[in-house]
Design an enzyme around this catalytic site. Structure first.
Site: not given
Lengths: 538, 538
Positions: B43, B124, B160
């Site tokens: 990330e 994300k 994530c």
């Protein structure tokens, strides 16, 4: 509208002290009885705000619930019967937003009650998560409106960010529902232009309804809630404005104080309040600080005297071999002007001892003096139970012009969010407003110096403070990039150097004492940047 | 699945150092050429993670964009032609979520590229906002999926929290879309049980697709990203697991190292990595610390030697009039065992000087010794350009058993998230694993003492550390209430006293050095509680 008599219960709560907070609330309910129909308290007034991660705790939530039930029960008293109360508090949440984890389990709520009965509860919908605000971390958003009737008027409730949020989609629904008055408990901390911003927020939210904006009062860690509750008529005209201090403010009184955006008087009062409440709420009634004869310690001392009284303030002169004669004379003069105790403790004995123990060439030799002063001051702090104040200003904290565990040592930093040029401005204003030389003119007028080596001046290693502060205002408070500052006409080399110094000092700030926020971006809980970064490194 | 050869580019980025990060990325792309079809980085690997409020800056975003374009262009090189790369980076966002303010203006993204062309970008969707994570503050959530074909397989991307989030509503859509492989760049910092938690998160997210979980490596401020990238087959069986260190890990190698949840070895390596990277990334290559002969400074010294080499570590013995004979002997023994330089500087001269300058009864007399040591150590830090390490453990930091500007002084605190009983456990494990007495047994076995007054022992003012640590683990790491701890069989008076001490020390922790997080709730960027509160005050 005129039929509802509105009161603002502008209390100064202590986080988690339910006995203390409930007592203030009940006192104001009693004071308001018969004079007020609708009594509005600030955001989370019952438990205190901000709670931080205490909002995760089931024991805080249940203690709040208990305190709330007791106040609702009290409202059944016949003499309070005509009162409708809007009170902010934390409450248990069952669900989450899709976007949230399961950590937060509380709402940021306001309950409306009257005559021993709960009329309804509103849960804040828009949870600010910028600057010092962590509401999205700590709370679960609400999902429904609360409307009730009072004397033939339709009243609705929103909480703080609900009307500040740029989207603010509720307002049309409220207008469609025929709302006459929107009641808004706030936890709105002071910054220089906040009074205008509050009114702008309220006006742009209005859709034909009046707004009663209720704020908290008092200091909580690095924030000062500066009251300023107000009533805005349906036409956007401000009808009533409360002061900064805690108390009951009834809107029947129509006189309006002027808005004091960016005025020294309000700024100074905020600094006094921040220190007074930090001490009061953490149980400390005496402070000490080093009196260097310079402008920073002088202004800090004046704030301390106004916050705690001259008897509570101890100044210590800590001359070294490099101290100028005027520094001690100016420090003594300051103590005389403020009427506070002043002691002189020369630091040379310890200086000599450390010279004997370690090599003190260059920077080490400068810093050791500041650290000896800190050791001396902390010894007095320990033995006399006095809180040590640290006197650094925002300019030097920004560029790291301070000694770690030296002049940066202390439990509270009253002027940490005041740039050096504003320190001078406040000092001159203070003398003028008191009509006498409270802060010695010599301290205001002499060129700034740390006096850690012979003939040293701040200007040896820093740009002129007027220039430095202009750049810092842009880089920090406006979060401008180096390119953006240069585009405004500043020299690139200088701007890059200042930007680089600001980044390099992040580790120092990460260990800094808390102090009162006065600007949009302070070096406090609202600044979250990594220590480890090479971005912008020269 | 077997057709896609997967590589994890487990790099150790420096926040904002694009030259450094791009060089690592390109190196790994070259190493992977011909051996790997799909190369996955962690990330925000390109800009570093966490960025904090640097994500607000347009210059960071444009610098990232430039670096990304360069890497995409590089991927056109014929020898890289068969490589598909998934790379995490920050990117400009145009819109916001309804719930967000306008502060955040960036996405937390991953771009897929190959042969000089961008295949697509994923932003994300679920932005963690608990513990150390401020993603909801700093980023705007994405709103669409990214699917692409590779060698006849359908591949999707998540980042994530997208798979950690308890709701995780995307997974069914992905399954319906016939996804074979989900690629997940992570910024997942070490905590004691994180290896199991990562696998549990992946397994509960699976709906018939394989998961390639790519993490970062290395330390960033208080976090250590401990690698551990893994590939999980469609049936939930783990097929490959990477190590902790930075590098290219290719999943063809099938050997699995054991999961080391809560094992001293991994914990110790994390502490070493945290210190090594803090020093390396902030440009510091030498450290010093006080050698008291006690267990905390001994373990810290061992960590420092493993992080930076014995030549880089300087130990200073700072005996006072109350120091025991064994403390200096043990400190000397430690230096011998570790092969690092050791100097002795008795502090009595400065002690006598301060006795002459100020009243040093009681606590003031104890604290002054710790502060003289800090002044001495900081003088050496200044004159030799060495970073001072502070050696406090989590137990004493929790209850405030330390001297401000004394033993708490330092730029990094390697064991601040290690409870005292775990300090002992690590020391014993270290000696056993090296097959020799690295940390003197006497330092491990003697009763802990600050040695600030004659015959003083920690047990004079604190409960037994086994008991204290059990309570602290519950109060802090499990965020249990006093009632909940008492319900587990602990004495109420003791639990309340510990809880009260923990709250009273919040101001000390607010000025504490950063140090490596190893538990769910460390005293670092993930703990946000007010200093000013009377909740739980005795």
């Amino acid at each position: 509208m005129q039929e509802i008599r509105i009161g603002f219960g502008q209390i100064n709560p202590v986080v988690g002290d339910f006995a203390h907070n409930s007592k203030q609330i009940l006192q104001i309910m009693n004071d308001a009885a018969g004079k007020v129909d609708l009594l509005i308290f600030g955001e989370l007034a019952l438990c205190g705000y901000p709670l931080g991660d205490l909002s995760y705790r089931a024991d805080i939530i249940s203690a709040t619930q208990e305190a709330l039930e007791q106040l609702v029960a009290e409202s059944a008293e016949p003499r309070l019967a005509s009162l409708t109360v809007v009170l902010g508090h934390v409450s248990a949440a069952a669900t989450h937003s899709d976007q949230q984890s399961s950590y937060a389990s509380a709402h940021n709520s306001a309950t409306v009650f009257s005559g021993g009965e709960v009329i309804g509860r509103y849960d804040k919908k828009y949870l600010p998560n910028y600057d010092v605000f962590d509401d999205w971390r700590n709370f679960v958003p609400g999902s429904s409106e609360l409307l009730f009737e009072l004397q033939g008027q339709r009243v609705a409730v929103a909480i703080c960010e609900d009307i500040w949020h740029p989207e603010a989609p509720q307002r049309d629904e409220l207008a469609n529902a025929g709302v006459d008055l929107l009641v808004v408990p706030n936890g709105s901390p002071y910054t220089r232009d906040i009074q205008s911003r509050r009114r702008n927020a309220a006006r742009s939210y209005q859709r034909g309804f009046a707004i009663a904006y209720a704020n908290l009062a008092g200091g909580q860690d690095d924030l000062v809630f500066d009251g300023d509750s107000f009533l805005m008529g349906k036409d956007g005209q401000e009808l009533y404005r409360a002061g900064m201090e805690p108390g009951l403010f009834i809107t029947e009184t129509k006189e309006l104080e002027p808005v004091l955006d960016d005025e020294p008087q309000r700024l100074y009062e905020v600094l006094v309040t921040g220190l007074r409440d930090y001490c009061g709420k953490t149980g400390q009634d005496k402070v000490l600080l080093g009196f260097s004869g310079g402008i920073d310690s002088s202004l800090t001392a004046a704030i301390a005297v106004d916050a705690l009284g001259s008897q509570a303030v101890l100044g210590i002169g800590l001359p070294s071999r490099y101290s100028s004669d005027h520094s001690l004379a100016d420090a003594q003069q300051l103590a005389n002007n403020l009427g506070c105790e002043f002691r002189v403790i020369p630091i040379d004995k310890a200086h000599v001892a450390f010279e004997d123990m370690v090599d003190l060439k260059g920077l080490a030799g400068e810093n050791v003096q500041a650290r000896i002063r800190a050791v001396t001051l902390m010894a007095i702090s320990n033995s006399e139970g006095r809180l040590l104040l640290t006197t650094g200003n925002k300019s030097e904290i920004a560029v790291g012009y301070s000694t770690m565990y030296g002049d940066s040592a202390g439990g509270f930093a009253p002027i940490k969010d005041i740039l050096k040029t504003d320190v001078w401005r406040l000092a001159r204003w203070l003398n003028a407003s008191r009509g006498k030389e409270l802060i010695p003119m010599s301290s205001i007028e002499k060129p700034p110096s740390a006096e850690l080596s012979p003939g040293q001046l701040d200007s040896d290693s820093l740009p002129d403070y007027n220039l430095l502060d202009d750049i810092l205002r842009l880089l920090i408070e406006k979060t401008a990039t180096v390119d953006e500052v240069v585009a405004l006409g500043f020299e690139r080399e200088l701007v890059s150097e200042v930007d680089s110094k600001v980044r390099a000092a992040e580790w120092k700030r990460s260990q800094g004492a808390i102090g009162t926020k006065t600007t949009a971006v302070a070096f406090g809980s609202g600044r979250r940047v990594p220590i480890t970064t090479r971005f912008g490194k020269l």
